[in-house]
Design an enzyme around this catalytic site. Structure first.
Site, mmCIF file in Angstrom:
data_model
loop_
_atom_site.group_PDB
_atom_site.id
_atom_site.type_symbol
_atom_site.label_atom_id
_atom_site.label_comp_id
_atom_site.label_asym_id
_atom_site.label_seq_id
_atom_site.Cartn_x
_atom_site.Cartn_y
_atom_site.Cartn_z
ATOM 1 N N SER A 96 -5.566 35.639 -16.046
ATOM 2 C CA SER A 96 -4.463 35.387 -15.120
ATOM 3 C C SER A 96 -4.186 33.897 -15.011
ATOM 4 C CB SER A 96 -4.861 35.931 -13.749
ATOM 5 O OG SER A 96 -4.016 35.425 -12.751
ATOM 6 N N TYR B 142 -11.025 36.480 -6.263
ATOM 7 C CA TYR B 142 -10.325 37.075 -7.410
ATOM 8 C C TYR B 142 -10.145 36.033 -8.518
ATOM 9 C CZ TYR B 142 -6.253 38.226 -10.224
ATOM 10 O OH TYR B 142 -5.393 38.397 -11.280
ATOM 11 N N LYS C 191 -11.842 35.841 -12.487
ATOM 12 C CA LYS C 191 -11.106 35.707 -13.755
ATOM 13 C C LYS C 191 -11.657 34.519 -14.547
ATOM 14 C CE LYS C 191 -8.416 39.202 -13.618
ATOM 15 N NZ LYS C 191 -8.593 40.287 -14.578
HETATM 16 C C1 UD1 Z 1 -0.945 36.433 -7.436
HETATM 17 C C2 UD1 Z 1 -2.121 35.767 -8.082
HETATM 18 C C3 UD1 Z 1 -2.157 36.114 -9.538
HETATM 19 C C4 UD1 Z 1 -2.233 37.594 -9.709
HETATM 20 C C5 UD1 Z 1 -1.027 38.199 -9.036
HETATM 21 C C6 UD1 Z 1 -1.131 39.715 -9.114
HETATM 22 C C7 UD1 Z 1 -2.959 33.605 -7.315
HETATM 23 C C8 UD1 Z 1 -2.644 32.161 -7.152
HETATM 24 N N1 UD1 Z 1 -1.996 34.321 -7.889
HETATM 25 O O1 UD1 Z 1 0.212 35.813 -7.993
HETATM 26 O O2 UD1 Z 1 -3.273 35.565 -10.161
HETATM 27 O O3 UD1 Z 1 -2.293 37.920 -11.073
HETATM 28 O O4 UD1 Z 1 -0.971 37.811 -7.661
HETATM 29 O O5 UD1 Z 1 -1.974 40.246 -8.171
HETATM 30 O O6 UD1 Z 1 -4.007 34.064 -6.976
HETATM 31 N N2 UD1 Z 1 6.075 36.291 -1.832
HETATM 32 C C9 UD1 Z 1 6.918 36.331 -0.757
HETATM 33 N N3 UD1 Z 1 6.952 37.482 -0.027
HETATM 34 C C10 UD1 Z 1 6.191 38.573 -0.315
HETATM 35 C C11 UD1 Z 1 5.325 38.517 -1.440
HETATM 36 C C12 UD1 Z 1 5.288 37.351 -2.172
HETATM 37 O O7 UD1 Z 1 7.615 35.371 -0.431
HETATM 38 O O8 UD1 Z 1 6.255 39.578 0.409
HETATM 39 C C13 UD1 Z 1 6.034 35.060 -2.644
HETATM 40 C C14 UD1 Z 1 4.647 34.444 -2.704
HETATM 41 O O9 UD1 Z 1 4.434 33.574 -1.639
HETATM 42 C C15 UD1 Z 1 4.709 33.714 -4.063
HETATM 43 C C16 UD1 Z 1 5.664 34.574 -4.898
HETATM 44 O O10 UD1 Z 1 6.366 35.403 -3.968
HETATM 45 O O11 UD1 Z 1 5.274 32.454 -3.883
HETATM 46 C C17 UD1 Z 1 4.926 35.469 -5.871
HETATM 47 O O12 UD1 Z 1 3.902 36.136 -5.167
HETATM 48 P P1 UD1 Z 1 3.047 37.330 -5.800
HETATM 49 O O13 UD1 Z 1 3.974 38.333 -6.388
HETATM 50 O O14 UD1 Z 1 2.090 37.796 -4.762
HETATM 51 O O15 UD1 Z 1 2.276 36.656 -7.014
HETATM 52 P P2 UD1 Z 1 1.404 35.312 -7.079
HETATM 53 O O16 UD1 Z 1 0.887 34.936 -5.751
HETATM 54 O O17 UD1 Z 1 2.185 34.303 -7.825
#
Ligand code: UD1
Length: 407
Positions: A173, A220, A224
């Site tokens: 990841s 997590y 990885k």
């Molecule tokens: C995270 C993990 C990544 C993992 C992936 C899948 C980290 C840094 N990243 O990615 O390793 O493979 O999850 O489990 O550990 N967001 C919102 N609202 C929401 C959900 C998300 O604004 O309801 C935003 C988050 O703040 C982020 C972006 O969307 O900025 C992407 O979030 P997300 O889909 O959870 O993925 P990552 O955090 O990038």
């Protein structure tokens, strides 16, 4: 242990048939060679199995259904019989409901594929998706993560070694980049390595990267990174091992057939599943975690990669592993597009394509998040010949097609 096997379908359409027959002559199904996919019924696993089957690879799935459903296997069977309708043969697809950590069970499964004449296994490579991946859960239950993701990997590799199965594609990841992601640039593999790496850039400047990483934000993430380090050590100890650690960025979308989709048992915390739930009225408003990041619209930017592209990346690694140009050793490859989209761009694209209302509210930043996380995808093109083909729009369109068919 439940065992199921697809019988090969043999039926029509003529144009498809001649195309398939031509492909089969060029790349015949090798009856006694299998790819083992552990965790093959989950979101990325099932899409990867489907891409392997399209490439005429025989596939064995092992999945304990802890975060997936058995009907995904039925859907894969449907896809195979549709795709190979009329073809003279189709690849085998087999499923064992088992936990990759149950060594005696795994031993008996692997034993079925031993080739008595050569003392080699007919399983030529393994793809490993059987890891837990919920960041917040890993903070609450670290032992669950270290036990399954790290101890499980060690036991599994020990077993594979005993069966002389020494080619592995591992789901890693972008999370392993830790604090490098805070700098905001494109992340290249050399930033995080497992041995000292010396690189000379275009201006002949020599850069030395020491092994390790800083700023890993959750158990997590650490599982990885640790898994990669363990696999690098195994590959360094025995030249028969070939390992590709594929560092995923943010997978979204689904297969255009409308038969495969992200459908976890656990409550999803990731962006796209929550956008979908808001669109479907299951959530009133999507929480946008911060609009004060150093990005054009203030919301966080990620490298969203279509899951079918990501799945093709695994096939590309398998082809590289088992082909004539086989490169033994440990290889780390980013699977991302090299292009970032913000949280609000994702929401707006989905609004435009679905025509649905998606209400949002800005809330505090989520703990552990970074502002920007984008891949440098150049190494994937060089070493496994992979480039992504689909856009954010394609992902949204494919999701909408799935939702329409399953409304
Ligand atoms: C995270 C993990 C990544 C993992 C992936 C899948 C980290 C840094 N990243 O990615 O390793 O493979 O999850 O489990 O550990 N967001 C919102 N609202 C929401 C959900 C998300 O604004 O309801 C935003 C988050 O703040 C982020 C972006 O969307 O900025 C992407 O979030 P997300 O889909 O959870 O993925 P990552 O955090 O990038």
């Amino acid at each position: 242990m439940i065992i199921e096997e697809v019988s090969n379908a043999v039926h029509t359409p003529t144009a498809e048939l001649s195309k398939l027959s031509a492909q089969l002559i060029l790349n015949p199904i090798v009856d006694d060679q299998y790819v083992l996919v552990v965790g093959g019924l989950g979101f990325i696993g099932s899409h990867t199995v489907w891409e392997l089957l399209k490439e005429r690879r025989n596939v064995i799935i092992v999945d304990n259904l802890s975060n997936s459903y058995k009907d995904v296997f039925d859907r894969l069977q449907t896809l195979v019989s549709r795709y190979y309708k009329g073809a003279p043969s189709s690849p085998h697809l087999e499923f064992y409901e088992a936990d990759y950590r149950e060594t005696p069970v795994m031993k008996s499964i692997l034993g079925r594929y031993d080739c008595p004449n050569t003392l080699k296994s007919t399983i030529t490579s393994v793809i490993h998706f059987s890891a837990h991946k919920a960041v917040e859960e890993s903070i609450r239950q670290p032992l669950k993560y270290y036990s399954n993701n790290v101890a499980g990997l060690i036991d599994f590799c020990t077993l594979l070694d005993q069966f002389s199965i020494k080619t592995l594609v591992f789901s890693s990841s972008a999370t392993v980049y830790g604090s490098f992601a805070e700098a905001g640039g494109c992340l290249s593999e050399e930033l995080v390595t497992h041995n000292t790496t010396q690189l000379t850039d275009v201006s002949s400047t020599v850069h030395i990267t020491l092994s390790g990483c800083t700023g890993l934000t959750s158990p997590y993430s650490r599982t990885k990174w640790m898994s990669e380090a363990i696999l690098a050590d195994i590959a360094a100890s025995d030249p028969d091992w070939t390992v590709y650690a594929l560092r995923f960025f943010n997978p979204i979308g689904c297969d255009p057939s409308g038969l495969l989709m992200e459908n976890p048992r656990e409550i999803p915390r990731n962006l796209m599943p929550r956008v979908i739930r808001t669109m479907q009225g299951q959530i009133d408003e999507l929480s946008v975690f911060g609009d004060d990041w150093d990005t054009p619209d203030g919301t966080a930017v990620r490298d969203f990669v279509h899951v079918s592209d990501l799945a093709r990346g695994h096939v590309a690694a398998i082809v590289a592993e088992t082909g004539t140009e086989r490169k033994s050793g440990f290889h780390v490859v980013n699977l991302g597009t090299g292009t970032g989209s913000s949280v609000m761009e994702v929401v707006e694209t989905m609004r435009r394509i679905s025509g649905k209302v998606i209400r949002t509210k800005v809330v505090e930043r989520r703990e552990g998040d970074v502002g920007v996380c984008i891949a440098d995808p150049s190494k994937a093109a060089q070493i496994i010949g992979w480039t992504p083909l689909r856009s954010l729009e394609d992902s949204c369109r494919d999701i909408c097609r799935y939702l329409d068919t399953h409304a």
